[in-house]
Design a protein around this motif. Structure first.
Motif, mmCIF file in Angstrom:
data_model
loop_
_atom_site.group_PDB
_atom_site.id
_atom_site.type_symbol
_atom_site.label_atom_id
_atom_site.label_comp_id
_atom_site.label_asym_id
_atom_site.label_seq_id
_atom_site.Cartn_x
_atom_site.Cartn_y
_atom_site.Cartn_z
ATOM 1 N N PRO A 58 0.828 -1.207 0.000
ATOM 2 C CA PRO A 58 0.000 0.000 0.000
ATOM 3 C C PRO A 58 0.863 1.259 0.000
ATOM 4 O O PRO A 58 1.886 1.314 0.685
ATOM 5 C CB PRO A 58 -0.800 -0.111 1.304
ATOM 6 C CG PRO A 58 -0.806 -1.569 1.628
ATOM 7 C CD PRO A 58 0.533 -2.089 1.134
ATOM 8 N N THR A 59 0.445 2.252 -0.791
ATOM 9 C CA THR A 59 1.193 3.507 -0.883
ATOM 10 C C THR A 59 0.333 4.721 -0.553
ATOM 11 O O THR A 59 0.865 5.812 -0.372
ATOM 12 C CB THR A 59 1.766 3.691 -2.300
ATOM 13 O OG1 THR A 59 0.677 3.690 -3.232
ATOM 14 C CG2 THR A 59 2.761 2.598 -2.652
ATOM 15 N N GLY A 60 -0.981 4.561 -0.500
ATOM 16 C CA GLY A 60 -1.862 5.683 -0.223
ATOM 17 C C GLY A 60 -3.287 5.359 -0.613
ATOM 18 O O GLY A 60 -3.635 4.198 -0.840
ATOM 19 N N ILE A 61 -4.090 6.415 -0.690
ATOM 20 C CA ILE A 61 -5.487 6.250 -1.085
ATOM 21 C C ILE A 61 -5.855 7.284 -2.146
ATOM 22 O O ILE A 61 -5.283 8.362 -2.219
ATOM 23 C CB ILE A 61 -6.462 6.363 0.113
ATOM 24 C CG1 ILE A 61 -6.328 7.720 0.799
ATOM 25 C CG2 ILE A 61 -6.283 5.198 1.071
ATOM 26 C CD1 ILE A 61 -7.408 8.000 1.839
ATOM 27 N N PRO A 78 -10.965 20.060 -6.593
ATOM 28 C CA PRO A 78 -11.165 18.837 -7.357
ATOM 29 C C PRO A 78 -12.066 17.865 -6.608
ATOM 30 O O PRO A 78 -12.083 17.845 -5.376
ATOM 31 C CB PRO A 78 -9.760 18.266 -7.500
ATOM 32 C CG PRO A 78 -9.050 18.733 -6.252
ATOM 33 C CD PRO A 78 -9.648 20.084 -5.931
ATOM 34 N N ALA A 79 -12.784 17.052 -7.355
ATOM 35 C CA ALA A 79 -13.651 16.033 -6.754
ATOM 36 C C ALA A 79 -12.882 14.745 -6.496
ATOM 37 O O ALA A 79 -13.370 13.863 -5.809
ATOM 38 C CB ALA A 79 -14.851 15.750 -7.645
ATOM 39 N N LYS A 80 -11.677 14.643 -7.075
ATOM 40 C CA LYS A 80 -10.831 13.471 -6.867
ATOM 41 C C LYS A 80 -9.486 13.943 -6.333
ATOM 42 O O LYS A 80 -8.931 14.924 -6.822
ATOM 43 C CB LYS A 80 -10.623 12.708 -8.181
ATOM 44 C CG LYS A 80 -11.899 12.105 -8.733
ATOM 45 C CD LYS A 80 -11.634 11.300 -9.979
ATOM 46 C CE LYS A 80 -12.925 10.664 -10.467
ATOM 47 N NZ LYS A 80 -12.669 9.679 -11.513
ATOM 48 N N MET A 81 -8.987 13.216 -5.321
ATOM 49 C CA MET A 81 -7.702 13.578 -4.708
ATOM 50 C C MET A 81 -6.967 12.310 -4.289
ATOM 51 O O MET A 81 -7.588 11.301 -3.958
ATOM 52 C CB MET A 81 -7.936 14.462 -3.481
ATOM 53 C CG MET A 81 -8.631 15.770 -3.785
ATOM 54 S SD MET A 81 -9.019 16.706 -2.296
ATOM 55 C CE MET A 81 -7.404 17.363 -1.915
ATOM 56 N N MET A 82 -5.634 12.398 -4.304
ATOM 57 C CA MET A 82 -4.801 11.294 -3.828
ATOM 58 C C MET A 82 -4.100 11.727 -2.549
ATOM 59 O O MET A 82 -3.788 12.896 -2.372
ATOM 60 C CB MET A 82 -3.778 10.903 -4.892
ATOM 61 C CG MET A 82 -4.406 10.243 -6.101
ATOM 62 S SD MET A 82 -3.169 9.666 -7.282
ATOM 63 C CE MET A 82 -3.268 10.979 -8.497
ATOM 64 N N LEU A 83 -3.848 10.763 -1.696
ATOM 65 C CA LEU A 83 -3.115 10.986 -0.462
ATOM 66 C C LEU A 83 -2.091 9.870 -0.343
ATOM 67 O O LEU A 83 -2.454 8.693 -0.372
ATOM 68 C CB LEU A 83 -4.067 10.964 0.739
ATOM 69 C CG LEU A 83 -3.440 11.149 2.117
ATOM 70 C CD1 LEU A 83 -2.820 12.522 2.255
ATOM 71 C CD2 LEU A 83 -4.492 10.924 3.197
ATOM 72 N N GLY A 84 -0.826 10.226 -0.257
ATOM 73 C CA GLY A 84 0.232 9.228 -0.192
ATOM 74 C C GLY A 84 1.135 9.342 -1.407
ATOM 75 O O GLY A 84 1.174 10.377 -2.074
ATOM 76 N N TRP A 124 -5.671 -2.704 -14.278
ATOM 77 C CA TRP A 124 -5.265 -1.827 -13.181
ATOM 78 C C TRP A 124 -5.445 -0.391 -13.633
ATOM 79 O O TRP A 124 -5.260 -0.062 -14.803
ATOM 80 C CB TRP A 124 -3.808 -2.047 -12.803
ATOM 81 C CG TRP A 124 -3.498 -3.393 -12.204
ATOM 82 C CD1 TRP A 124 -4.388 -4.360 -11.824
ATOM 83 C CD2 TRP A 124 -2.200 -3.916 -11.938
ATOM 84 N NE1 TRP A 124 -3.716 -5.448 -11.332
ATOM 85 C CE2 TRP A 124 -2.368 -5.204 -11.392
ATOM 86 C CE3 TRP A 124 -0.922 -3.424 -12.109
ATOM 87 C CZ2 TRP A 124 -1.292 -6.001 -11.007
ATOM 88 C CZ3 TRP A 124 0.156 -4.216 -11.724
ATOM 89 C CH2 TRP A 124 -0.038 -5.490 -11.167
ATOM 90 N N ALA A 125 -5.798 0.493 -12.696
ATOM 91 C CA ALA A 125 -5.974 1.922 -12.987
ATOM 92 C C ALA A 125 -4.739 2.691 -12.515
ATOM 93 O O ALA A 125 -4.324 2.564 -11.359
ATOM 94 C CB ALA A 125 -7.221 2.456 -12.293
ATOM 95 N N CYS A 126 -4.176 3.497 -13.410
ATOM 96 C CA CYS A 126 -2.954 4.269 -13.118
ATOM 97 C C CYS A 126 -3.241 5.617 -12.451
ATOM 98 O O CYS A 126 -2.320 6.279 -11.986
ATOM 99 C CB CYS A 126 -2.172 4.509 -14.406
ATOM 100 S SG CYS A 126 -1.551 2.980 -15.128
ATOM 101 N N LEU A 127 -4.493 6.062 -12.453
ATOM 102 C CA LEU A 127 -4.981 7.239 -11.737
ATOM 103 C C LEU A 127 -4.666 8.584 -12.372
ATOM 104 O O LEU A 127 -5.207 9.593 -11.948
ATOM 105 C CB LEU A 127 -4.519 7.236 -10.274
ATOM 106 C CG LEU A 127 -4.930 5.981 -9.497
ATOM 107 C CD1 LEU A 127 -4.281 5.971 -8.124
ATOM 108 C CD2 LEU A 127 -6.440 5.889 -9.397
ATOM 109 N N SER A 128 -3.781 8.627 -13.352
ATOM 110 C CA SER A 128 -3.468 9.882 -14.037
ATOM 111 C C SER A 128 -2.681 9.572 -15.303
ATOM 112 O O SER A 128 -2.132 8.476 -15.447
ATOM 113 C CB SER A 128 -2.643 10.809 -13.139
ATOM 114 O OG SER A 128 -1.342 10.269 -12.957
ATOM 115 N N ALA A 129 -2.614 10.554 -16.192
ATOM 116 C CA ALA A 129 -1.795 10.386 -17.392
ATOM 117 C C ALA A 129 -0.332 10.205 -17.002
ATOM 118 O O ALA A 129 0.375 9.362 -17.564
ATOM 119 C CB ALA A 129 -1.968 11.577 -18.329
ATOM 120 N N GLY A 130 0.137 10.969 -16.021
ATOM 121 C CA GLY A 130 1.515 10.832 -15.565
ATOM 122 C C GLY A 130 1.804 9.457 -14.998
ATOM 123 O O GLY A 130 2.867 8.879 -15.233
ATOM 124 N N GLY A 131 0.844 8.922 -14.238
ATOM 125 C CA GLY A 131 1.002 7.576 -13.690
ATOM 126 C C GLY A 131 1.064 6.527 -14.777
ATOM 127 O O GLY A 131 1.822 5.559 -14.686
#
Length: 182
Positions: A58-61, A78-84, A124-131
């Motif tokens: 695990p690295t975050g949420i 933003p309606a979507k955010m990452m933590l970690g 798997w979902a990368c969560l962003s274009a950068g990811g």
């Protein structure tokens, strides 16, 4: 993550069902938080466990804040955010044990679930274009299918990861969205 509850029977499930119509049954890394912190507010959120793509640790949420009735994303920016730690992290919509010789990648969680609903897995979902652009070459995976977003950053990210995999001597292809899909 520890404060979140099971997805099933929650507003998180209602949100995903509203978007997708149905869900796979093995979504262990997706949960619901009825009072997820966002600044000084507490909102309903779909919570996804981010994992290191290589180690599975695990690295975050990832949080998708929801309307109070689960009908859609909350009307906030933003309606979507990452933590970690986002770098090198993914949401494994399909568990590791189901990934054998091939893997599909999407940018977003909802897109990845739609791909699974179409009968394609593992994803798997990368969560962003950068990811997506920086997704590593993984040992034991011989073929990668990249389901790119229909925008310029999505196409560039897909091209970058596909080129890296091809340079490593592996099969990698881009699956473009149907014409007219945004």
């Amino acid at each position: 993550w520890r404060e979140s509850t099971a997805l099933w029977g929650s507003l998180g499930e209602a949100y995903l069902l509203n978007r997708l119509g149905r869900l796979p049954i093995d979504l262990t890394d997706l949960r619901h938080h009825p009072r997820c912190p966002r600044g000084g507010d507490r909102l309903h959120a779909l919570v996804a466990l981010m994992r290191d793509a290589v180690s599975n640790q695990p690295t975050g949420i990832h949080r998708t804040y929801l309307n109070p009735d689960g009908s859609g994303k909350a009307d906030i920016v933003p309606a979507k955010m990452m933590l970690g730690r986002a770098a090198g992290s993914v949401v494994k919509l399909t568990p590791n044990e189901d990934v054998t010789i091939g893997l599909g990648l999407s940018e977003g969680i909802e897109d990845g679930l739609a791909i699974i609903n179409s009968g394609w897995r593992p994803v798997w979902a990368c969560l962003s274009a950068g990811g997506m652009a920086s997704f590593p070459v993984l040992k034991g995976i011989e073929a990668l299918t990249v389901f790119c977003d229909a925008d310029s950053p999505g196409r560039k990210a897909a091209a970058a990861v596909v080129q890296r995999w091809r340079d490593a001597g592996l099969e990698a292809v881009i699956a473009e969205p149907p014409a007219g899909v945004k």
